[in-house]
Design an enzyme around this catalytic site. Structure first.
Site, mmCIF file in Angstrom:
data_model
loop_
_atom_site.group_PDB
_atom_site.id
_atom_site.type_symbol
_atom_site.label_atom_id
_atom_site.label_comp_id
_atom_site.label_asym_id
_atom_site.label_seq_id
_atom_site.Cartn_x
_atom_site.Cartn_y
_atom_site.Cartn_z
ATOM 1 N N PHE A 1 0.893 -1.301 -0.176
ATOM 2 C CA PHE A 1 0.088 0.210 0.202
ATOM 3 C C PHE A 1 0.728 1.296 0.130
ATOM 4 O O PHE A 1 2.075 0.762 0.362
ATOM 5 C CB PHE A 1 -0.794 0.168 0.996
ATOM 6 C CG PHE A 1 -0.428 -0.021 2.595
ATOM 7 C CD1 PHE A 1 1.019 1.262 3.095
ATOM 8 C CD2 PHE A 1 0.107 -0.885 3.528
ATOM 9 C CE1 PHE A 1 0.801 1.394 4.491
ATOM 10 C CE2 PHE A 1 0.446 -0.594 4.089
ATOM 11 C CZ PHE A 1 1.358 0.405 4.960
ATOM 12 N N GLU B 1 0.337 4.683 2.020
ATOM 13 C CA GLU B 1 -0.800 5.964 1.963
ATOM 14 C C GLU B 1 -0.142 7.168 2.799
ATOM 15 O O GLU B 1 1.208 7.814 2.741
ATOM 16 C CB GLU B 1 -1.438 5.533 3.544
ATOM 17 C CG GLU B 1 -2.181 3.791 3.818
ATOM 18 C CD GLU B 1 -2.035 3.395 4.386
ATOM 19 O OE1 GLU B 1 -3.223 2.702 5.003
ATOM 20 O OE2 GLU B 1 -1.587 3.555 5.854
ATOM 21 N N PRO C 1 2.866 -1.286 10.646
ATOM 22 C CA PRO C 1 1.749 -0.708 9.678
ATOM 23 C C PRO C 1 0.160 -1.904 10.472
ATOM 24 O O PRO C 1 0.898 -3.062 11.098
ATOM 25 C CB PRO C 1 2.473 -0.790 8.825
ATOM 26 C CG PRO C 1 2.590 -2.197 8.524
ATOM 27 C CD PRO C 1 3.696 -1.801 9.428
ATOM 28 N N HIS D 1 6.604 -7.350 12.516
ATOM 29 C CA HIS D 1 6.468 -5.958 11.139
ATOM 30 C C HIS D 1 4.864 -5.841 10.773
ATOM 31 O O HIS D 1 5.004 -5.108 10.028
ATOM 32 C CB HIS D 1 7.092 -6.846 9.644
ATOM 33 C CG HIS D 1 5.730 -8.135 9.457
ATOM 34 N ND1 HIS D 1 4.821 -8.612 10.347
ATOM 35 C CD2 HIS D 1 5.332 -8.225 7.552
ATOM 36 C CE1 HIS D 1 3.862 -8.853 9.035
ATOM 37 N NE2 HIS D 1 4.710 -8.954 8.055
#
Length: 392
Positions: free
Chosen positions: A161, A163, A297, A321
């Site tokens: 992703f 962001e 994340p 992670h």
């Protein structure tokens, strides 16, 4: 929290989560890893642990003169990058769709790639020497060079992703997740198959855990290709981060950016732990040495964290992670709908269609609980929440 210790055949298993929360197939994988005669001290298991090919995602393994390519994963060098900007929430427009569209126009997603190479001297000064290294990779990928050139600076799909986020002080951040794209995948699959055919791996509990041994041509070839792919992944994130920041600079000419943060979470490193030089594989784990900045994340609708490592030796100076999946992609597609996805990503400018239902936040573990389970590994520097999320 102190780790929970589960006895293993050769070394023990140290888990930064409750053993009963680990799915049985993943726990079996951990026991398979702990039975490897090359494993050193123990297996460190992060709170985001879940099933993976050969080795679990969320495992840190130190080996003596050996390495298992499946304990790295097929997306060699996959990881994160983030940068804090001088923008604040009030600087962003009410309609974030235009920013999302602008990001999607400069960073190809899914199977798409750049028409012309997107990297230049702003990203690195040694591109010529880097690309010359391609000629020395295993010959099976020689026909992939054009694709590798055009995929440099691309996102990919799945859980990757890009962001735009806000921290708790309303400061704007850019954050992204990607790896070594098709070239890293091709290299990983090739070497995993080579390892499976080596005689010393015949009696392993899981053929996918096959290892290379130090001093062999197979190990030398793997490490050469591995380190090149890890470098490719790092550069790939740097190019995308530059492309994304240019989108913001075009709209906000006076924007400034801090020093970027970048970290692998599928990789091999030569390190010293407990007084011994070892090869450490982190598959779904970041290095969290004392003072190291890292990124953990969540999902496309939950928080993410910028963290600083505490250098805990028991985890081989590692941390999780991400949130980690709590259900498979197929299970998520069967259970949830596009309407569920829209509800769980309310307030985020992102895709809300059936094509990304497998990335729905409910398919992931609670990121806040994951962070709480590793307070002896990291300290939180910033908590981020996305307002724009680009996915393939």
């Amino acid at each position: 929290m102190a780790p929970n210790i589960v006895p293993g055949k050769h070394v023990d298993i140290h888990l930064w989560t409750r053993p009963e929360t680990v799915e049985p197939v993943a726990m079996q994988q951990l026991h398979n890893i702990a039975a490897l005669p090359w494993a050193v001290k123990h297996v460190a298991v992060m709170p985001d642990v879940h099933y993976g090919k050969g080795a679990t995602v969320g495992s840190v393994i130190a080996m003596r003169e050996a390495v298992s390519p499946a304990a790295v994963g097929v997306d060699i060098g996959c990881g994160m990058a983030a940068v804090r900007t001088s923008l604040r929430a009030e600087d962003l427009p009410d309609d974030l769709g235009r920013i999302r569209s602008a990001l999607e126009s400069v960073v190809p997603v899914g199977f798409h790639q750049h028409q012309d190479p997107a990297f230049d001297q702003r990203d690195a000064s040694d591109w010529d020497s880097f690309w010359r290294g391609f000629d020395n990779l295993t010959p099976v990928v020689r026909d992939k060079v054009d694709r590798a050139l055009r995929q440099m600076g691309t996102l990919g799909g799945g859980n990757h992703f890009l962001e735009i986020c806000l921290d708790t002080t309303d400061q704007v951040w850019v954050m992204l997740h990607s790896g070594s794209r098709n070239i890293g995948n091709e290299l990983a699959k090739y070497h995993i198959e080579v390892a499976r055919k080596l005689a010393h791996n015949d009696e392993l509990p899981d053929p996918d855990l096959a290892v290379f041994l130090a001093g062999t041509p197979e190990m030398a070839a793997y490490r050469h290709d591995l380190y090149w792919a890890q470098d490719y992944a790092r550069r790939n994130r740097a190019v995308m981060l530059r492309l994304a920041t240019e989108v913001l600079r075009a709209r906000f000419p006076h924007v400034q950016f801090d020093e970027p943060i970048s970290c692998h979470h599928n990789y091999v490193a030569e390190e010293t732990h407990f007084g011994e030089e070892v090869l450490v594989t982190r598959k779904g784990a970041i290095r969290a040495g004392r003072g190291d900045l890292g990124i953990i994340p969540g999902s496309m609708g939950t928080a993410s964290y910028i963290v600083r490592g505490l250098g805990n030796p028991d985890s081989f100076e590692s941390a999780s992670h991400g949130a980690g999946r709590r259900m498979s992609r197929n299970a998520a597609r069967k259970r949830f709908t596009a309407e569920d996805l829209a509800a769980q990503t309310a307030g985020v400018e992102c895709r809300k269609d059936s094509g990304v239902v497998d990335e729905i936040p409910a398919a992931y573990k609670d990121i806040d609980e994951v962070i709480a389970n590793q307070t002896d590994l990291i300290e939180v520097v910033a908590k981020l929440k996305q307002v724009v999320c680009v996915k393939g």
